[in-house]
Design an enzyme around this catalytic site. Structure first.
Site, PDB file in Angstrom:
ATOM      1  N   GLN A   1     -47.183  18.306   0.897  1.00 17.29           N
ATOM      2  CA  GLN A   1     -48.588  18.701   0.769  1.00 17.29           C
ATOM      3  C   GLN A   1     -49.152  18.433  -0.629  1.00 17.29           C
ATOM      4  OE1 GLN A   1     -47.568  22.662   2.715  1.00 17.29           O
ATOM      5  NE2 GLN A   1     -49.716  22.454   3.280  1.00 17.29           N
TER       6      GLN A   1
ATOM      7  N   CYS B   1     -53.011  26.436   7.705  1.00 15.16           N
ATOM      8  CA  CYS B   1     -52.351  25.446   6.845  1.00 15.16           C
ATOM      9  C   CYS B   1     -53.269  25.169   5.656  1.00 15.16           C
ATOM     10  CB  CYS B   1     -52.102  24.156   7.632  1.00 15.16           C
ATOM     11  SG  CYS B   1     -51.266  22.884   6.670  1.00 15.16           S
ATOM     12  N   LEU B   2     -52.684  25.171   4.464  1.00 15.58           N
ATOM     13  CA  LEU B   2     -53.485  24.908   3.264  1.00 15.58           C
ATOM     14  C   LEU B   2     -54.019  23.473   3.265  1.00 15.58           C
ATOM     15  CD1 LEU B   2     -51.162  26.759   0.720  1.00 15.58           C
ATOM     16  CD2 LEU B   2     -53.314  27.602   1.716  1.00 15.58           C
TER      17      LEU B   2
ATOM     18  N   HIS C   1     -42.970  25.500  10.420  1.00 15.65           N
ATOM     19  CA  HIS C   1     -44.230  24.846  10.036  1.00 15.65           C
ATOM     20  C   HIS C   1     -44.004  23.959   8.802  1.00 15.65           C
ATOM     21  CE1 HIS C   1     -48.755  25.091   9.219  1.00 15.65           C
ATOM     22  NE2 HIS C   1     -48.278  24.674   8.049  1.00 15.65           N
ATOM     23  N   GLU C   2     -43.305  24.515   7.789  1.00 10.19           N
ATOM     24  CA  GLU C   2     -43.080  23.746   6.545  1.00 10.19           C
ATOM     25  C   GLU C   2     -42.130  22.582   6.785  1.00 10.19           C
ATOM     26  OE1 GLU C   2     -45.153  24.369   4.348  1.00 10.19           O
ATOM     27  OE2 GLU C   2     -45.750  26.350   5.050  1.00 10.19           O
TER      28      GLU C   2
ATOM     29  N   GLY D   1     -46.484  29.662   2.434  1.00 14.05           N
ATOM     30  CA  GLY D   1     -45.516  28.569   2.348  1.00 14.05           C
ATOM     31  C   GLY D   1     -46.180  27.340   1.766  1.00 14.05           C
TER      32      GLY D   1
ATOM     33  N   HIS E   1     -43.941  19.651   8.028  1.00 15.62           N
ATOM     34  CA  HIS E   1     -44.597  18.871   6.960  1.00 15.62           C
ATOM     35  C   HIS E   1     -43.648  17.793   6.420  1.00 15.62           C
ATOM     36  CE1 HIS E   1     -48.482  20.728   6.349  1.00 15.62           C
ATOM     37  NE2 HIS E   1     -47.982  21.947   6.195  1.00 15.62           N
TER      38      HIS E   1
HETATM   39  O1  K1U Z   1     -50.078  25.025   4.305  1.00 18.01           O
HETATM   40  C1  K1U Z   1     -49.059  25.632   4.547  1.00 18.01           C
HETATM   41  O2  K1U Z   1     -48.101  25.076   5.019  1.00 18.01           O
HETATM   42  C2  K1U Z   1     -49.025  27.112   4.262  1.00 18.01           C
HETATM   43  C3  K1U Z   1     -49.452  27.958   5.440  1.00 18.01           C
HETATM   44  C4  K1U Z   1     -48.174  28.454   6.118  1.00 18.01           C
HETATM   45  C5  K1U Z   1     -48.285  29.104   7.446  1.00 18.01           C
HETATM   46  C6  K1U Z   1     -49.240  30.057   7.746  1.00 18.01           C
HETATM   47  C7  K1U Z   1     -49.267  30.663   8.984  1.00 18.01           C
HETATM   48  C8  K1U Z   1     -48.337  30.342   9.922  1.00 18.01           C
HETATM   49  C9  K1U Z   1     -47.400  29.378   9.635  1.00 18.01           C
HETATM   50  C10 K1U Z   1     -47.367  28.774   8.402  1.00 18.01           C
HETATM   51  C11 K1U Z   1     -50.298  29.107   4.910  1.00 18.01           C
HETATM   52  O3  K1U Z   1     -49.866  29.863   4.127  1.00 18.01           O
HETATM   53  S1  K1U Z   1     -51.923  29.246   5.482  1.00 18.01           S
HETATM   54  C12 K1U Z   1     -52.509  30.730   4.675  1.00 18.01           C
HETATM   55  C13 K1U Z   1     -51.979  31.992   5.265  1.00 18.01           C
HETATM   56  O4  K1U Z   1     -51.553  31.994   6.392  1.00 18.01           O
HETATM   57  C14 K1U Z   1     -51.959  33.241   4.479  1.00 18.01           C
HETATM   58  C15 K1U Z   1     -52.426  33.293   3.201  1.00 18.01           C
HETATM   59  C16 K1U Z   1     -52.381  34.479   2.482  1.00 18.01           C
HETATM   60  C17 K1U Z   1     -51.873  35.599   3.042  1.00 18.01           C
HETATM   61  C18 K1U Z   1     -51.400  35.577   4.327  1.00 18.01           C
HETATM   62  C19 K1U Z   1     -51.436  34.392   5.048  1.00 18.01           C
HETATM   63 ZN    ZN Z   2     -49.121  23.624   6.433  1.00 22.49          ZN
END
Ligand code: K1U
Ligand code: ZN
Length: 168
Positions: free
Chosen positions: A51, A91-92, A133-134, A46, A137
């Site tokens: 962000q 979270c990125l 989560h998004e 996401g 943000h």
């Molecule tokens: O930064 C963000 O908002 C994105 C975040 C979203 C998220 C992840 C886990 C739970 C809730 C919300 C991410 O994508 S972090 C990276 C991640 O979880 C992932 C990356 C590649 C493959 C699978 C998962």
């Molecule tokens: Zn995030």
């Protein structure tokens, strides 16, 4: 298409409350396309406009295994929710940290698409967690805000240290 720069905690711009999208124009479609490219490249499941320092109510996600179910939500609202589940979140904007957060298990969402058309759908499991989560943000909220101040401050210190080293 362009890769966008992702802001990192504790950058205060991540605390901005996003404004509703009112113009469904070519510029919006370009931003959506850039958000998808940035999310897939990161990689993430996401990404919210906040962000990438764009403070409008827009988010993208793709929780599918094949990375082939892109979803774009504009001016999203959670109109119903039930249940509770705890899941590890990342979270990125908080790279390298994963912690358990409790969220609603199932949600009903109303959102617009890039043409401004309104639709509703139900989400559960990882998709529901990711949308919540998004949407946080867009309110200037991060998953670390659900943690104890001790854990959050430890994460902040580690990231600030990393950011200082990278700036050298
Ligand atoms: O930064 C963000 O908002 C994105 C975040 C979203 C998220 C992840 C886990 C739970 C809730 C919300 C991410 O994508 S972090 C990276 C991640 O979880 C992932 C990356 C590649 C493959 C699978 C998962
Ligand atoms: Zn995030």
């Amino acid at each position: 298409m362009a890769l966008l720069n992702i802001l990192h905690f504790p950058d205060t711009r991540l605390r901005t409350v996003a404004k509703p999208v009112t113009e469904f124009d070519a510029e919006l479609k370009q931003l959506v396309s850039d958000l998808f490219e940035t999310m897939y490249e990161a990689p993430g499941i996401g990404l919210a406009a906040t962000q990438v320092d764009r403070h409008i109510r827009l988010l993208v996600l793709d929780v599918s295994e094949g990375r082939d179910r892109p979803r774009c939500l504009i001016n999203p609202q959670i109109i119903a929710s039930d249940g509770e589940e705890e899941m590890d979140e990342g979270c990125l904007s908080v790279p390298g940290f994963y912690e358990k957060v409790s969220r609603a298990e199932r949600i009903r969402v109303r959102a617009q698409n890039t043409d401004g058309e309104v639709s509703e759908f139900e989400a559960e499991g990882l998709e529901a967690v990711c949308i919540q989560h998004e949407m946080d943000h867009l309110e200037g909220k991060l998953f670390v805000d659900y943690l104890s101040s001790l854990k959050r401050n430890r994460i902040r210190s580690k990231l600030v240290k990393q950011q200082k080293q990278q700036a050298k």
